[in-house]
Each structure stands twice: as C-alpha cells, then as structure tokens.
Motif scaffolding. Structure first.
Motif, mmCIF file in Angstrom:
data_model
loop_
_atom_site.group_PDB
_atom_site.id
_atom_site.type_symbol
_atom_site.label_atom_id
_atom_site.label_comp_id
_atom_site.label_asym_id
_atom_site.label_seq_id
_atom_site.Cartn_x
_atom_site.Cartn_y
_atom_site.Cartn_z
ATOM 1 N N VAL A 139 0.823 -1.204 0.000
ATOM 2 C CA VAL A 139 0.000 0.000 0.000
ATOM 3 C C VAL A 139 0.863 1.263 0.000
ATOM 4 O O VAL A 139 0.585 2.236 -0.691
ATOM 5 C CB VAL A 139 -0.952 0.002 1.219
ATOM 6 C CG1 VAL A 139 -1.729 1.286 1.309
ATOM 7 C CG2 VAL A 139 -1.873 -1.196 1.152
ATOM 8 N N ASP A 140 1.938 1.258 0.793
ATOM 9 C CA ASP A 140 2.817 2.416 0.909
ATOM 10 C C ASP A 140 4.181 1.962 1.425
ATOM 11 O O ASP A 140 4.459 0.773 1.476
ATOM 12 C CB ASP A 140 2.204 3.496 1.811
ATOM 13 C CG ASP A 140 1.867 2.985 3.215
ATOM 14 O OD1 ASP A 140 2.538 2.051 3.710
ATOM 15 O OD2 ASP A 140 0.933 3.535 3.819
ATOM 16 N N ASP A 141 5.005 2.894 1.820
ATOM 17 C CA ASP A 141 6.359 2.574 2.300
ATOM 18 C C ASP A 141 6.462 2.527 3.819
ATOM 19 O O ASP A 141 7.545 2.613 4.382
ATOM 20 C CB ASP A 141 7.360 3.610 1.759
ATOM 21 C CG ASP A 141 7.654 3.415 0.292
ATOM 22 O OD1 ASP A 141 7.601 2.265 -0.184
ATOM 23 O OD2 ASP A 141 7.944 4.421 -0.382
ATOM 24 N N GLY B 93 10.082 -3.384 5.813
ATOM 25 C CA GLY B 93 10.775 -3.930 4.655
ATOM 26 C C GLY B 93 11.532 -5.216 4.906
ATOM 27 O O GLY B 93 12.249 -5.682 4.033
ATOM 28 N N PHE B 94 11.360 -5.833 6.067
ATOM 29 C CA PHE B 94 12.149 -7.023 6.388
ATOM 30 C C PHE B 94 11.435 -8.345 6.157
ATOM 31 O O PHE B 94 12.067 -9.396 6.223
ATOM 32 C CB PHE B 94 12.668 -6.930 7.826
ATOM 33 C CG PHE B 94 13.675 -5.834 7.998
ATOM 34 C CD1 PHE B 94 14.916 -5.911 7.392
ATOM 35 C CD2 PHE B 94 13.381 -4.707 8.744
ATOM 36 C CE1 PHE B 94 15.841 -4.893 7.528
ATOM 37 C CE2 PHE B 94 14.302 -3.691 8.891
ATOM 38 C CZ PHE B 94 15.532 -3.779 8.281
ATOM 39 N N LYS C 88 6.645 -0.304 -0.626
ATOM 40 C CA LYS C 88 6.111 -0.192 -1.975
ATOM 41 C C LYS C 88 7.184 0.121 -3.017
ATOM 42 O O LYS C 88 7.157 -0.390 -4.118
ATOM 43 C CB LYS C 88 5.013 0.865 -2.018
ATOM 44 C CG LYS C 88 4.369 1.016 -3.381
ATOM 45 C CD LYS C 88 3.175 1.924 -3.326
ATOM 46 C CE LYS C 88 2.464 2.015 -4.646
ATOM 47 N NZ LYS C 88 1.888 0.765 -5.105
ATOM 48 N N THR C 89 8.149 0.982 -2.663
ATOM 49 C CA THR C 89 9.136 1.421 -3.643
ATOM 50 C C THR C 89 10.533 0.869 -3.330
ATOM 51 O O THR C 89 10.882 0.650 -2.173
ATOM 52 C CB THR C 89 9.224 2.963 -3.690
ATOM 53 O OG1 THR C 89 9.719 3.447 -2.447
ATOM 54 C CG2 THR C 89 7.869 3.591 -4.009
ATOM 55 N N LEU C 90 11.293 0.657 -4.383
ATOM 56 C CA LEU C 90 12.678 0.218 -4.199
ATOM 57 C C LEU C 90 13.499 1.322 -3.552
ATOM 58 O O LEU C 90 14.416 1.063 -2.785
ATOM 59 C CB LEU C 90 13.281 -0.171 -5.550
ATOM 60 C CG LEU C 90 12.633 -1.374 -6.229
ATOM 61 C CD1 LEU C 90 13.190 -1.550 -7.636
ATOM 62 C CD2 LEU C 90 12.815 -2.633 -5.414
ATOM 63 N N ARG C 91 13.163 2.575 -3.830
ATOM 64 C CA ARG C 91 13.835 3.705 -3.202
ATOM 65 C C ARG C 91 13.757 3.602 -1.691
ATOM 66 O O ARG C 91 14.740 3.745 -0.993
ATOM 67 C CB ARG C 91 13.212 5.040 -3.658
ATOM 68 C CG ARG C 91 13.946 6.232 -3.056
ATOM 69 C CD ARG C 91 13.032 7.329 -2.532
ATOM 70 N NE ARG C 91 11.985 6.961 -1.651
ATOM 71 C CZ ARG C 91 12.079 6.848 -0.301
ATOM 72 N NH1 ARG C 91 13.229 7.025 0.302
ATOM 73 N NH2 ARG C 91 11.043 6.535 0.428
ATOM 74 N N ASP D 77 15.667 3.652 3.356
ATOM 75 C CA ASP D 77 15.094 3.627 4.700
ATOM 76 C C ASP D 77 15.482 2.400 5.525
ATOM 77 O O ASP D 77 15.357 2.407 6.737
ATOM 78 C CB ASP D 77 13.562 3.699 4.637
ATOM 79 C CG ASP D 77 13.071 4.964 3.951
ATOM 80 O OD1 ASP D 77 13.865 5.908 3.808
ATOM 81 O OD2 ASP D 77 11.905 4.991 3.547
ATOM 82 N N CYS D 78 15.905 1.341 4.877
ATOM 83 C CA CYS D 78 16.295 0.121 5.594
ATOM 84 C C CYS D 78 17.818 0.117 5.790
ATOM 85 O O CYS D 78 18.538 0.835 5.119
ATOM 86 C CB CYS D 78 15.868 -1.116 4.813
ATOM 87 S SG CYS D 78 14.083 -1.268 4.629
#
Length: 183
Positions: A4-6, A10-11, A18-21, A26-27
C-alpha cells in the motif's frame, strides 16, 4: 510493488515497502546484503544520484556490493523509468530535466532478474557523464574486480543521450531491445 505504501519495515513480505527507493534508503542495507523484490511494476519513488543532484533521478540506487534480486524474474518484475515532466525542455524521446533512469549501480553491485524499461536521462548534458548516460542503467566500474553486474535482465525501451539502455557494467544472460542513445 503491491504494498500500500512505504510504511512497513521492509524485512518480511508482510511488511514490505512499496518502492525500491524506500528499501534502499530507509532500511539498513549494507555491503554484502541481498534485497529481494516481489513481482510487480516498480514505477514510483525517485532517488537522487549519489552526488545529491536531481538532474537525472533514479528509481533505485544499488549501493556498492549490494544485490537486488527479482524473485519471480523479468517477465513479471519491472523497474520503470519516467520521461521528463517538463515538455518544454524535453526532446521527442522524453529525455530532459528530472527524467528518471531505472537504476544506478555502484561498484560491485548486482541487479538480477528484472525488466528495465522506460528509463530516460537529462538531454542538456553532452559526453560521458552521470546525467546523460545510460537511460535504463548507469553502472559504475572502479576496477575489473568491482564491476557492476547485471544478470538475467531484459533491458528495453530506454532513452539516454549516451547509451540508451546502459552505460558500462557487465551483462550476463541479458536481452536488449529498442533502446535509443546518440553515441
């Protein structure tokens, strides 16, 4: 790409971004890590070049010695660039200010199993430079032992002033088609 979003960490697949960016920025991705991407179109999120300049942005910047893998392969996993949003300064291919290249690969990084398409560069620069080279991929090669490696990818319909599909890098089992570059 289907999150849905970022906001996730991400783990895990359940908390994916949502984004590769967002994954790369952020990770806590460090040299030696492998990042997995689920099937889908990664066509959102912009990253500045490593110099912090947004003349040409990237959907994703892969840090040195980091691997980005599309788990389900290029048929269903795409990194999609973007034409310049400024029609007055863009050329007929959509190259121009604030266009989006698909990916920037630092030395020793790897990109595996994606379709890389729709990437564009700035059109106001000339010669070999970061902003106008490699519409789909810009790969940094510091030495033969630290070459950016692209494997099992389809690189198509990208536009750069120099190197429509790619600039530099080493390619293994990749397919190229319909990329446009001037030199």
């Amino acid at each position: 790409a289907n999150a849905v979003d970022d906001s996730g960490d991400g783990f895990t697949p359940e908390t994916a971004k949502k984004t590769l960016r967002a994954v790369m920025e952020d990770c806590a991705v460090i040299a030696g890590d492998t990042v997995h991407a689920a099937a889908g179109d990664y066509d959102e999120g912009l990253m500045a070049t490593p110099t912090g300049d947004y003349t040409t942005s990237n959907r994703v910047c892969i840090a040195s010695s980091v691997t980005l893998v599309a788990d389900d392969g290029p048929a269903v996993t795409k990194i999609v660039g973007q034409a310049s949003p400024n029609p007055y300064n863009a050329d007929s291919y959509g190259r121009g200010p604030c266009a989006a290249r698909c990916a920037y690969l630092a030395t020793g990084s790897r990109l595996v199993g994606f379709t890389v398409t729709g990437g564009r560069t700035d059109n106001s620069q000339t010669g070999d430079n970061l902003y106008s080279s490699g519409g789909g991929l810009y790969c940094v090669n510091a030495a033969e032992s630290a070459v950016a490696l692209v494997e099992n990818c389809t690189i198509t319909a990208n536009y750069g002033v120099r190197g429509g599909g790619t600039y530099a890098g080493k390619f293994v089992n990749c397919r190229f088609g319909n990329n446009v570059g001037n030199g």
